[in-house]
Scaffold this active site. Structure first.
Site, PDB file in Angstrom:
ATOM      1  N   ASP B 228      -4.225  -0.269   0.770  1.00  0.00           N
ATOM      2  CA  ASP B 228      -3.982   1.175   0.737  1.00  0.00           C
ATOM      3  C   ASP B 228      -2.526   1.544   0.465  1.00  0.00           C
ATOM      4  O   ASP B 228      -2.067   2.625   0.857  1.00  0.00           O
ATOM      5  CB  ASP B 228      -4.436   1.837   2.067  1.00  0.00           C
ATOM      6  CG  ASP B 228      -5.921   1.664   2.300  1.00  0.00           C
ATOM      7  OD1 ASP B 228      -6.667   1.531   1.319  1.00  0.00           O
ATOM      8  OD2 ASP B 228      -6.336   1.652   3.478  1.00  0.00           O
ATOM      9  N   ALA B 229      -1.802   0.638  -0.194  1.00  0.00           N
ATOM     10  CA  ALA B 229      -0.381   0.895  -0.436  1.00  0.00           C
ATOM     11  C   ALA B 229      -0.034   0.923  -1.914  1.00  0.00           C
ATOM     12  O   ALA B 229       1.138   0.961  -2.271  1.00  0.00           O
ATOM     13  CB  ALA B 229       0.458  -0.160   0.286  1.00  0.00           C
TER      14      ALA B 229
END
Lengths: 284, 284, 284, 284
Positions: B228-229
């Protein structure tokens, strides 16, 4: 370094971009920003460029003259060139509402607006203390049915003597005459307290309440002869509900009005707005 | 007419725009769209151009080769050139949630997405009827701890055999391996059901509920090794209140997820996204 | 447990809330939700209550009868009482656009809508395959100038025979007759593709493009005799810019339309909408 | 007429609403507003009522005492009762940023905030001229590592001597001590310049820029011992793009900050906020 901003629009034709960028390169300018748009319905080409020129060799007048001869005539361009060295001069017109005035002057004071404000004109005395607290000259020019023409004459004298570039109607509750509009075409910014074209004219919050809309809005636009029908610069909206009274709508609307008007002013100051056929191109 | 899209980024230097636009003009192309950006912190120049070339004299390979020799080497450009003649191929990965799948296939069916969808892969059978109703091949590749590697091998074979250009994880509830990510760098689009970087990882609506936020969001991003980065393509939010349960948040979130994911897919298909240093430039 | 929802409005008077809540307590109900509103301009009181009654001792008919005798007559209430045991029946009217239909049926399929959909009516055959894929009966009732009355007769027969509670016009491109409207007062939900009252009537995206607005919208409202002027249930908007063509507005608008219409349907199903004097009270 | 506002929360039990509304009716009050909420996860009941009592027969103290005996003890309520006769007293803490201060004082001046502002405290002299122009006493209490305790002592003396009800940190750039927080529990309103819980702590706009988010936010919350982790009152967001620098984010953020903080203040003044377990219930 000299930084100049060029705004152009003309009939769309092949190779305009290459011609313009090449012209700048040949004249020892470096393009730091370019944004372009083509309206394929009207077949019009729009471009905005920011370029840097080293100061020693650069003359704005010479550049303009060469630009005109080389490009403007070839492509039939409508064009404007601005130097970043000159701060635009903005006149504020107000009546009795203070929220937009506070907001603009607060931004001005904190350096957010790259602009000069030589004076404020109002048809009422109510907001003079605010002008005073920000040390901006305040001219009280009352307007009645009988004195409207004379009042406008005074306004024009002030505008002329300070070489005002554009006018902001910060909830100025008078209809501006066609004479003034024609002297400042696309240079008078108004804030209308509705989501235009819904609720043109007076008391839009009352109309919005009556119609039972679930969203209210504010619209900043250039003033044209037709009331509330000029080119739209910026709009924003807020959700409302049945629980809100007209007074609540007016209060919520004040927040919309001040943000929308401030954004429109900033776009105008940065030369990011180009008007054609009663619509705006807003460059990023 | 041949229409090609060029995406470039490189260290910022004077005259890049003029060089590129001139190159296109000299090669008989007409620029119909240009958008550019300079990241002044990193000192990187970005540009996206759409140009038209008359078909008779144009060879994409020859153009690319000349472009490389003339510009790429001079400026140290990272570049991509796409022809509009070739539709990109998109693979869909799903699990059990159907809202994003319905939404994407509905748009695909009505011609909104200029893309081919050769197949759908899922670790569950639940959504096969939807794939069937849209006549898109559905491959059931179950994933368990033990079979993860084998499953991925099957996925890769499918992806390769169809020459897939990019992958969309439409609420695919498995973590994709670094091996797959490295084969599709900035080509795997995920939808995360929170306003990243708030609420990374599993069950973001539960975390949002617990924290008592007044706004929830959804984020579409390219998948990178760190969960999720990856670079954010698109985000949107919706206001919530204390009256809403976790189930309400999930339902409201579904609407955000499908719109945000669809927008990200459309930007990717139109070649409007350029990635650098884990951020995106989204051209207009 | 029996769960019932009560909607009331009447002229505002002291002690209505205490009277209603007391009545429910005395009849062994427990109020689990209450929301109330007073329109101080019209002097009207509105209330919505959800109450639970243990099943053994509870008869809906007896409760209604007592409620009527005790409260309705005293306060001159307009009232409705719904049991959660009965799912409302919704008819869908469509033409050729599929985005709202896909969206509604996707939600229906995944259990998001507490409703029955006995059939879909359309004046065209285009969307029959979608109805088929969701296993919902599709009735093709063509409408021409000459057959309009006859077509409506067929619609009414279907609506009656299935005891339809409310109708959703999911981009149904026909004007509904006053006869049908009078049989389903505040029970026909339409989606209009503009931010009403701006751009009433046909082709609102074209009008929005022409006016150069910076925001487009969608409005869901109950159908009344006056075109696009009925009570507004839900509205939402999206920002646009000069770069967007009419086709872009239409595509962006589709996303607004389906979300706004779905929200309106959900509010209606949950009995959260109360209409008076052409406006809605939307309970939370 | 006496208008009082009652806020209650307690463990959920049947018939609370009927008991409370009945109590008010029996004591000759008329409920003009009621809003209620049940948190079904925590099983907590919340209610807010506004009631009017005719002045002749009404004693606030007697009412409170009877309320306590009749209801509070029976249901184990946590409760607060406010009379509209008493304006709350608000202290403003500022440092060097002026945008929130201008905004709050502009609203105060125009009568938008039903509140008294006995003084402004700042650790710097910069904003004294603004305080002066609004005729509000300005206390300069510098804070250094060594004088922090002494400074807080001075703050507390001022707060006590003016019987301050709540404190607003209008971009006050100091961390408030646990001692002060414990004396004003859920009575210190802060504005944090990010969409919490993303970007807790210092320089959130820098973090947002670095992460490449497409939306920035502002959050108003009550101050608790854990930094930026208190109950959230209000949040709002704005879309951004890669074209915007950190300075642009900060400028855009200022507009969010002032609107979000003003909305939080208004909700607090209207007694519309109820805090429990680090979350807020915001009544409509």
């Amino acid at each position: 370094m000299n930084k100049i901003t060029i705004l152009i629009h003309c009939k769309d034709r092949p190779n305009i971009i290459a011609s313009v960028t090449n012209f700048i390169a040949v004249n020892h300018g470096n393009i730091v920003y370019i944004d372009q748009h083509v309206d394929r319905v009207q077949d019009i080409f729009f471009i905005r460029l920011e370029s840097e020129f080293s100061s020693e060799h650069f003359s704005l007048e010479a550049f303009k003259s060469l630009f005109k001869k080389t490009l403007v005539e070839t492509y039939g361009m409508k064009w404007r060139i601005y130097s970043s060295l000159r701060k635009p001069k903005m006149a504020l017109f107000v009546s009795k509402f203070d929220h937009c005035l506070y907001d603009i002057l607060g931004r001005y004071n904190s350096g957010e607006l790259h602009v000069e404000i030589p004076f404020i004109i109002s048809n009422h005395m109510d907001l003079k203390p605010i002008a005073d607290s920000f040390n901006i000259p305040f001219h009280h020019i009352p307007v009645t049915k009988d004195t409207k023409e004379e009042a406008e004459q005074k306004q024009l004298e002030l505008l002329n003597s300070f070489k005002i570039d554009f006018i902001v109607l910060a909830r100025y509750m008078q209809i501006v005459s066609n004479n003034l509009i024609s002297k400042y075409p696309n240079k008078i910014i108004n804030i209308h307290h509705s989501f235009l074209p819904a609720f043109v004219g007076a008391k839009p919050y009352h109309s919005a309440y009556k119609r039972g809309v679930k969203i209210i809005g504010a619209t900043s636009h250039y003033v044209t002869e037709e009331l509330d029908a000029g080119p739209i610069i910026e709009q924003d909206v807020a959700h409302i509900s049945h629980t809100q009274t007209i007074e609540d709508l007016i209060a919520k609307g004040r927040d919309l009005e001040k943000i929308v008007l401030a954004n429109a002013i900033k776009l105008h100051i940065k030369r990011k707005v180009l008007v054609y056929k009663n619509k705006t191109v807003i460059f990023y």
